[in-house]
Scaffold this active site. Structure first.
Site, PDB file in Angstrom:
ATOM      1  N   CYS A 106       0.718  -1.028  -0.186  1.00  0.00           N
ATOM      2  CA  CYS A 106      -0.160  -0.158   0.325  1.00  0.00           C
ATOM      3  C   CYS A 106       0.397   1.710  -0.114  1.00  0.00           C
ATOM      4  CB  CYS A 106      -0.738   0.472   1.409  1.00  0.00           C
ATOM      5  SG  CYS A 106      -2.302  -1.266   1.186  1.00  0.00           S
ATOM      6  N   HIS A 150      -0.750   6.234   2.583  1.00  0.00           N
ATOM      7  CA  HIS A 150      -0.762   4.819   3.128  1.00  0.00           C
ATOM      8  C   HIS A 150      -1.188   4.976   4.980  1.00  0.00           C
ATOM      9  CE1 HIS A 150       1.157   1.760   5.847  1.00  0.00           C
ATOM     10  NE2 HIS A 150       0.497   0.792   5.237  1.00  0.00           N
TER      11      HIS A 150
END
Length: 493
Positions: A77, A136
């Site tokens: 991610c 993130h």
């Protein structure tokens, strides 16, 4: 006499003004609605999966250009989003970690170079609003899973507003791993299932709150005399696969097909894969995943059912946002982008998760709707997530910074076959490996001791990458190696 003099002066002024070149009125720059969806592989009906219920994204696809072969630079991610936001390939080990934005961007002073494409938009008059997981962190702030929310923004210079409604979960990280009763994975010491079907309303899970927040913000932005960037980050279908029961009810579990790649690919070392650690940390799962043997077919179908229910839940939230954009009258002058940060293995090669550089983990969703440009088209050209930065700059009439690695694909948004796109390749990095995707092949090389270190997949013959044919086709490897070298940034020594 005095009145005649005034009239003469006024007439003279009008004549003079008529011969002064008038500045042309500048057209209103388009707004940008950027929707990020976590862990969404291209399992949507518009991408050819007939099982998945995704009516809102399918409708958007009919109004957009759908990219069938868009690849992210990292299958995790934070690192994937770092490349997307900066338009850069990874060059340092930290660049391929989830801490990339925290270490490379957060806490840094403002410089002449924008920290992200959002910052570049903001510097050029855009009002920028983020909500949910764009970088993130699930709410845009830097802090640990079990810590109180901090005041340190992950992207300190990109946002005019960074918003999130954590609801009963209190913090972004609790919400990200949240269950319908207000508990979360870390609070339960991982003694939870990797899925949940609760008979609750959409707002009893975090993405429902985010959709409501976005709808309210769009109404507010409609009253501003300023172009806006609104970034919305939805959590699902990231683990845990939690969604209201009504989305589970859309599926007949017995009819959900299993993976066409149930075993480790031929001529591949298991080091290219992984043991599904992220998935297995949900300690109350029915079974543990392993490369040694697959989970049972019954459990595989249950997990796929859970993943698809989560996809349908997020699709419904996207639908609410798009409806609001239409209702406030801004759809005609708004670029809409839907992007997912990577794919996900749903039992492919016995793996449950991302974190590989196979097709299933690095190919992701990309839909781009642009005012006045081609709609309902499907593009099969290779593009990379780093290409989004220069593309958005071009679409918004702005200059892109010189240090970008990406290439604008705006020509692919226009009607007709582009004359100047040419051959393009997409590079991805992970597990001490670099892979390049060309029109026909994927060539991967690992910097490790375990053999084989070179893998070649022929997508014309083997679209699911079930056979490494590098040894059988050394001529192809030799021909592609110079293309692969262009993506070798020195990340792995």
């Amino acid at each position: 006499m005095k009145g005649i003099l005034v009239c003469s002066l006024a007439f003279g002024l009008l004549v003079t003004l008529a011969f002064i070149p008038q500045r042309e009125s500048q057209p209103q720059r388009p707004n940008v609605l950027f929707i990020c969806i976590d862990d969404l592989r291209p399992d949507l009906k518009c991408y050819g999966n007939p099982v998945v219920h995704s009516p809102n994204l399918d409708r958007l696809a009919r109004q957009s250009v759908l990219f069938t072969r868009q690849y992210v630079t990292q299958p995790t991610c934070g690192a994937s989003r770092y490349s997307l936001l900066t338009g850069r390939l990874p060059r340092n080990p930290v660049d391929i970690t989830n801490e990339a934005l925290e270490k490379q961007v957060s806490g840094k002073p403002r410089t002449d170079e924008p920290e992200t494409f959002i910052d570049q938009l903001r510097r050029n008059g855009y009002y920028t609003v983020g909500m949910g997981k764009i970088s993130h962190s699930p709410d845009g702030y830097v802090y640990g899973y079990n810590d109180p929310k901090s005041n340190q923004l992950e992207l300190p210079h990109s946002w005019d507003e960074m918003l999130f409604d954590a609801g009963k979960w209190k913090t972004g990280w609790n919400a990200f791993f949240g269950y319908a009763d207000g508990s979360n994975r870390q609070g339960q010491q991982s003694k939870v299932k990797p899925y949940e079907a609760a008979n609750v309303a959409d707002e009893e899970y975090p993405d429902g709150l985010t959709a409501n927040l976005a709808v309210a913000k769009l109404k507010e932005l409609a009253g501003r005399k300023q172009p806006f960037f609104l970034g919305i980050g939805f959590f699902k279908p990231h683990l845990p696969f939690n969604a209201p029961q009504k989305y589970w009810d859309l599926y007949d579990e017995a009819k959900i097909p299993l993976t066409p790649s149930p075993t480790i690919p031929e001529n591949v070392n298991p080091a290219s894969l992984h043991e599904s650690a992220e998935f297995n940390q949900y300690a109350l799962g029915d079974e543990q995943a392993s490369l040694e043997k697959p989970v049972s077919d019954a459990y595989a179908r249950k997990l796929r059912h859970a993943y698809y229910a989560s996809v349908s839940y997020t699709d419904a939230q996207v639908g609410k946002v798009l409806a609001a954009l239409n209702q406030v009258g801004m759809a005609e002058n708004t670029i809409v982008v839907v992007w997912s940060d990577h794919g996900w293995h749903l039992g492919d090669y016995r793996v449950w998760g991302k974190h590989t550089i196979f097709e299933q983990a690095v190919r992701s969703v990309l839909l781009v709707k642009t005012p006045g440009m081609k709609t309902g088209a499907v593009r099969n050209e290779i593009v990379s997530s780093i290409d989004l930065y220069p593309t958005l700059m071009e679409l918004c009439g702005l200059q892109a910074p010189a240090r970008l690695d990406g290439k604008s694909f705006s020509v692919l948004l226009k009607k007709g076959k582009p004359a100047d796109w040419g051959e393009h390749a997409a590079y991805s990095y992970f597990k001490r490996g670099i892979t390049v995707r060309t029109d026909r092949y994927r060539l991967t090389r690992y910097f490790r001791a375990q053999e084989p270190t070179v893998e070649l997949y022929d997508h014309q013959q083997d679209p699911n990458e079930n056979r490494n044919v590098a040894d059988a086709h050394p001529d192809v490897v030799k021909r592609l190696m110079p293309v692969w070298e262009k993506g070798n940034t020195g990340l792995f020594k």
